[in-house]
Design a protein around this motif. Sequence first.
Motif, short mmCIF file in Angstrom:
data_model
loop_
_atom_site.label_atom_id
_atom_site.label_comp_id
_atom_site.label_asym_id
_atom_site.label_seq_id
_atom_site.Cartn_x
_atom_site.Cartn_y
_atom_site.Cartn_z
N PHE A 206 0.79 -1.38 -0.01
CA PHE A 206 0.11 -0.14 0.01
C PHE A 206 0.91 1.25 -0.04
CE2 PHE A 206 -3.46 -2.89 1.41
CZ PHE A 206 -4.50 -2.24 0.87
N SER A 207 0.50 2.11 -0.81
CA SER A 207 1.26 3.47 -0.88
C SER A 207 0.32 4.58 -0.27
CB SER A 207 1.67 3.94 -2.31
OG SER A 207 0.71 4.09 -3.11
N GLY A 208 0.70 5.58 0.52
CA GLY A 208 -0.18 6.42 1.00
C GLY A 208 0.34 7.94 0.82
N VAL A 209 0.12 9.05 1.57
CA VAL A 209 0.71 10.13 1.67
C VAL A 209 1.28 10.72 2.96
CG1 VAL A 209 0.28 12.63 1.29
CG2 VAL A 209 -0.71 10.99 -0.14
N THR A 210 2.71 11.04 3.03
CA THR A 210 3.10 11.42 4.43
C THR A 210 2.69 12.80 4.90
OG1 THR A 210 5.17 10.42 3.72
CG2 THR A 210 5.41 12.01 5.51
N ALA A 211 2.31 12.75 6.22
CA ALA A 211 1.94 13.89 6.80
C ALA A 211 2.37 13.95 8.33
CB ALA A 211 0.39 14.10 6.82
N HIS A 212 2.50 15.04 9.09
CA HIS A 212 2.74 15.22 10.35
C HIS A 212 1.66 14.25 11.29
CE1 HIS A 212 3.69 16.30 14.60
NE2 HIS A 212 4.91 16.65 14.03
N ALA A 213 2.12 13.45 12.35
CA ALA A 213 0.94 12.61 12.99
C ALA A 213 -0.08 13.66 13.69
CB ALA A 213 1.53 11.67 14.13
N SER A 214 0.28 15.10 14.01
CA SER A 214 -0.71 15.83 14.49
C SER A 214 -1.74 16.22 13.51
CB SER A 214 0.13 16.97 15.18
OG SER A 214 0.70 17.57 14.28
N THR A 215 -1.57 16.24 12.33
CA THR A 215 -2.50 16.22 11.34
C THR A 215 -2.62 15.23 10.22
OG1 THR A 215 -0.80 17.52 9.97
CG2 THR A 215 -1.98 18.67 11.46
N PRO A 216 -3.17 14.08 10.83
CA PRO A 216 -3.37 12.83 9.93
C PRO A 216 -4.20 13.09 8.63
CG PRO A 216 -4.57 12.64 12.17
CD PRO A 216 -3.82 13.82 12.40
N TRP A 217 -5.17 14.02 9.07
CA TRP A 217 -6.22 14.22 7.79
C TRP A 217 -5.28 14.71 6.49
CZ3 TRP A 217 -6.15 16.92 12.44
CH2 TRP A 217 -5.91 18.14 12.38
N MET A 218 -4.28 15.26 6.71
CA MET A 218 -3.40 15.89 5.50
C MET A 218 -2.62 14.78 4.83
SD MET A 218 -3.80 19.07 5.74
CE MET A 218 -2.75 19.47 4.49
N GLY A 219 -2.65 13.36 5.26
CA GLY A 219 -1.98 12.45 4.84
C GLY A 219 -2.90 11.30 4.49
N ALA A 220 -2.43 10.07 4.12
CA ALA A 220 -3.15 8.94 3.71
C ALA A 220 -2.25 7.79 4.19
CB ALA A 220 -3.44 8.79 2.20
N ASP A 221 -2.66 7.04 5.35
CA ASP A 221 -2.16 6.20 6.35
C ASP A 221 -2.05 4.76 5.57
OD1 ASP A 221 -1.27 4.06 8.33
OD2 ASP A 221 -2.22 5.52 9.64
N ALA A 222 -0.88 4.53 5.18
CA ALA A 222 -0.65 3.03 4.44
C ALA A 222 -0.70 2.01 5.41
CB ALA A 222 0.73 3.07 3.55
N VAL A 223 -0.49 1.95 6.63
CA VAL A 223 -0.34 1.04 7.55
C VAL A 223 -1.78 0.89 7.76
CG1 VAL A 223 0.19 0.29 9.89
CG2 VAL A 223 1.98 1.41 8.36
N ALA A 224 -2.62 1.97 8.05
CA ALA A 224 -4.08 1.67 8.55
C ALA A 224 -4.67 0.88 7.36
CB ALA A 224 -4.69 3.14 8.57
#
Length: 403
Positions: A206-224
């Motif tokens: 799975f590929s996603g989008v990196t973001a700061h953990a305090s603003t997870p809505w700015m990324g896409a969590d590949a582990v999730a």
Amino acid sequence: MELDQEAIELTRELVRIDSSDPGAYEGEIQEFIRAWLLERIERLRPELAGRAEVSLEQIEPLAGRKCLRARIVPAAKGEALLPELVLLSHMDTVTLGEGWSKDTPALGAVVRDGRLWGRGSCDMKGGMACAMLAFDDALGAVANDLAPRRALSFVATCDEEDFMRGSDAAIRAGWLDGSQWVLDTEPTDGYVRMAHKGRTWFEMGFSGVTAHASTPWMGADAVAATACAIDAIRREVGELPEDDELGKTTVTFGQVQGGYRPYVVPDSCTTWIDMRLAPPCTPRDAQDIVEHAIALAEGEVPGTHGSLKVTGDRPAIPSHADSPLLAKMRAATLEVCGSAAETKTFTGYTDSAVVAGTCENPNCASYGPGSLEVAHKPNEFVPLEDLARVRSVFRRLVLDCLE
């Protein structure tokens, strides 16, 4: 049954040679086996002339990693020959590993308490020793006036503990095919084992989008997304029907790698999946399950994208109650042990199963000393009485088949 000192000493010699995969691999042990066979063939060659042609050859499926075949072929021409009997053993073991007792080191080949201890002692250097000695028994019988009606091969493969590329190469070379009787020497607890679950391996990414953990809505969590897919796969596999002989299809998520810091939304995750397939589940069904799970995960975690690679694909193998090889094995075990060996499934996947699946060969089975329950573990061992039993069964089988 009396102990067999030849089988014990040859097994000890084989165990002392590191042939771990990954690790030392098969170079040294292949040369030992080749020299052992060559000495016996050359010593008896004058007496074999006119009754059989004997050969010793090798192929190299992987750089520096060879397979070996010793073969006895009846010299009689124009006579209908019976199916060839193949004794099939792999030379590699799993890694030596940690946790061995000081008194029974991995390469010590210690004999104590009625057991021979060491890496590969049951998986499968004990069985290989019995097969090598049975081949030598056959050479002696032919040299002593037996005119064989059937070819006999001893085949030693590489890479069985990984991708089984040795047996695949032996099939391509024509050493193994659909017409033979193929008996591998895996540890079987006294049973003849024919049936195997299928084995399909996947690499799911799975590929996603990196973001700061305090603003997870700015990324896409590949582990999730991976977690969603794993949950879906487990549920779908759990709902599959059970086969009367092989039981249920199972799935294991052997490795998961993703993310690089706990405070960063992970943009990638890779999972390696092992599925053991029981009918009616096919490799195509297994792939459909994983692809469906990936699609569900992409919907659950927007911005992620999944990928899938099939890295191994082996079909399920049923038992064949009417197999002539099975009948010969039951007769040999009845004569040696006083009762005919029963059949059971094999929980792993073996070189003979590769032949059965690739060549559609119904005469493939496993029989050898020791128990699969102690294979791949520290303090692996083979009972000395098992070596004696299997050596005697193989001798009886080989001589019955040649006659």
